[in-house]
Write a protein that holds these residues in place. Structure first.
Motif, PDB file in Angstrom:
ATOM      1  N   ARG A  94      22.637  62.975  10.555  1.00 47.90           N
ATOM      2  CA  ARG A  94      23.407  63.832   9.538  1.00 47.90           C
ATOM      3  C   ARG A  94      24.783  63.912   9.998  1.00 47.90           C
ATOM      4  O   ARG A  94      25.829  64.082   9.344  1.00 47.90           O
ATOM      5  CB  ARG A  94      22.983  65.210   9.365  1.00 47.90           C
ATOM      6  N   ASN A  99      25.612  65.433   5.530  1.00 50.46           N
ATOM      7  CA  ASN A  99      24.495  66.198   5.246  1.00 50.46           C
ATOM      8  C   ASN A  99      23.738  65.437   3.968  1.00 50.46           C
ATOM      9  O   ASN A  99      22.429  65.739   3.986  1.00 50.46           O
ATOM     10  CB  ASN A  99      25.001  67.646   4.818  1.00 50.46           C
ATOM     11  N   LYS A 100      24.486  65.079   2.979  1.00 47.85           N
ATOM     12  CA  LYS A 100      23.642  64.119   1.814  1.00 47.85           C
ATOM     13  C   LYS A 100      23.629  62.822   2.184  1.00 47.85           C
ATOM     14  O   LYS A 100      22.412  62.363   1.710  1.00 47.85           O
ATOM     15  CB  LYS A 100      24.311  64.700   0.634  1.00 47.85           C
ATOM     16  N   PRO A 309      18.445  66.834   3.974  1.00 52.40           N
ATOM     17  CA  PRO A 309      18.397  67.613   3.040  1.00 52.40           C
ATOM     18  C   PRO A 309      17.101  67.863   2.034  1.00 52.40           C
ATOM     19  O   PRO A 309      17.235  68.348   0.831  1.00 52.40           O
ATOM     20  CB  PRO A 309      19.588  67.316   1.918  1.00 52.40           C
ATOM     21  N   ASN A 381      27.172  72.161  13.069  1.00 56.79           N
ATOM     22  CA  ASN A 381      26.583  71.518  11.986  1.00 56.79           C
ATOM     23  C   ASN A 381      27.508  70.273  11.566  1.00 56.79           C
ATOM     24  O   ASN A 381      28.726  70.347  11.930  1.00 56.79           O
ATOM     25  CB  ASN A 381      26.725  72.461  10.585  1.00 56.79           C
TER      26      ASN A 381
END
Length: 445
Positions: A94, A99-100, A309, A381
């Motif tokens: 990630r 994230n996507k 995700p 993150n």
């Protein structure tokens, strides 16, 4: 309060959606046996057999040594990330793909992983039915055996990493025994080492192309090795364990299978054992080796699609097990199709697809200190939704690898190209205090 904590830990299981705490990590030798069980398997013997049937002995040894060095280096650079962060590979990706954006590489790796499961299942099943005299015409018994083996290969992965370790305690000594038998049988059948070397055939393939297959055979596991090295207590332990695995065990196994192939003319380890008249005796050991790698493959595949995700089903552990069962069903479909029939091309294809992914992860963590802090920060993150630099580097790297098969080493060509593109764009963005994603938005706003 304590009971609630214990219940919560059980529900989280191997923690595939979060950082693995130190309390759930295993000892050095438990982890190392798991890694040995991963590489000491029928597929490594098959790759070694392929090398032995396509190259003269001296060339084969050089290619195997190069593959061992390459795999050790890639595995250590990626494996340390898992040990330091406690994350699975899917969670680590990630940070470089977003994230996507991570969904696409995770999906591709998951599919190729379940194909590995199908390859191992088919080869092991074919050997067993040959021993007991069952043909595919007896469809009920033939596919019944296939299903029974598939269930057995699934069970330890369905439990937890500790159960995978239990199987490997049996599998590792068994495969080491097979290696000794293979070398002994090859020397006996071939009239000694010097006689095998003298009678070794002329090369039927380029050493550089064979290297791509030999190195690519384990590039898949190296790319997702963090799923296993996260169970080490620190990065130093992970590095030592990985060197013993890829630098020693894998090389020894490749050379043993190469000798067997040169002595018999067969690349399939089951056929090599049959030539030695030892198939029935050695089948149990080979079966344990197949079991150890098949369960690791399906475990990898499920982890890739269990991470965000992707939505979570109830608890982390129930989510992992649900995805594992889905992955297993997909693997059965591929087993019916028979991917083992295109084994050599499959190895090269893996190197072209997965080499660039491995390179992006390595560069993202090791060459950008500012990014490394985000990885290791418990509160850190990913800072992008989709990283265009990673995708551009991956696509160009794959194309370069695929279309440069006649020039140098296609695997290295693709990975170097990926590394140059990814580093250049990321460094440009980071020096401006941006990410490639925000750069694009700024350029086109």
């Amino acid at each position: 309060m304590e009971e609630g904590t214990i219940d919560n830990q059980v529900e989280r299981g191997d923690e595939v959606r979060s950082r693995l705490p130190l309390s759930k990590r295993l000892g050095f030798w438990s982890n190392t046996f798991i890694l040995w069980g991963l590489v000491l398997t029928v597929t490594s013997l098959l790759v070694g057999g392929l090398v032995g049937t396509q190259l003269a002995f001296k060339d084969a040894v050089i290619v195997i040594a190069m593959a061992g060095l390459f795999n050790s280096l890639v595995a250590i650079l990626i494996g340390i990330i898992g040990a330091r962060t406690g994350f699975t590979s899917a969670m680590i990706f990630r940070y470089s793909y977003g994230n996507k954006g991570v969904l696409l590489p995770n999906f591709i790796i998951a599919i190729t992983t379940v194909i590995w499961f199908a390859v191992i299942l088919n080869l092991t099943r074919d050997s067993f039915v040959s021993i007991i005299g069952v043909s595919s015409e007896n469809s009920v018994l033939f596919y019944g055996i296939t299903l029974l083996m598939a269930i057995l290969f699934l069970l330890p992965a369905y439990k937890t990493m500790k159960w995978i370790a239990y199987v490997n305690y049996m599998a590792v000594p068994a495969i080491v025994f097979i290696l000794i038998v293979t070398v002994w049988g090859a020397l006996d059948a071939g009239g000694g080492l010097m006689a095998i070397i003298e009678k070794s055939p002329t090369a039927t393939a380029s050493s550089l192309i064979v290297f791509t297959a030999a190195a690519g055979g384990w590039l898949h596991a190296n790319t997702v090795i963090s799923d296993f090295t996260r169970f080490y207590k620190n990065g130093k332990q992970a590095a030592i364990g990985l060197f013993l695995t890829y630098g020693i065990m894998m090389v020894f196994q490749y050379i043993g299978a190469t000798l067997g192939a040169l002595a018999t003319g067969e690349w399939n380890i089951f056929l090599i054992m049959d030539e030695f008249g030892l198939l029935e005796i050695s089948f149990l050991a080979i079966f344990l080796g197949s079991w150890s790698t098949a369960m690791a493959a399906i475990y990898f595949g499920a982890n890739m699609m269990s991470a965000p995700p992707m939505p979570k089903y109830k608890t982390e552990e129930k989510n992992r097990k649900l995805v594992l069962l889905i992955s297993w069903c997909i693997a059965l479909f591929f087993a019916w199709y028979g991917p083992d029939q295109i084994f050599n091309f499959f190895l090269q294809f893996l190197s072209w697809v997965l080499g660039p992914i491995a390179m992006t992860v390595i560069i993202d963590y090791w060459l950008f200190p500012e990014k490394r802090k985000i990885y290791e920060n418990p509160e850190g993150n990913p800072d992008m939704v989709i990283n265009p630099a990673a995708f551009l580097a991956w696509i160009v790297g794959f194309l370069v690898g695929y279309f440069s098969q006649e020039f140098f080493i296609s695997l290295i060509n693709g990975m170097v190209t990926t590394g140059i593109i990814y580093y250049a764009w990321m460094r440009l963005a980071l020096n401006q205090g941006l990410t490639p994603e925000t750069q694009l938005k700024k350029w086109f706003s």
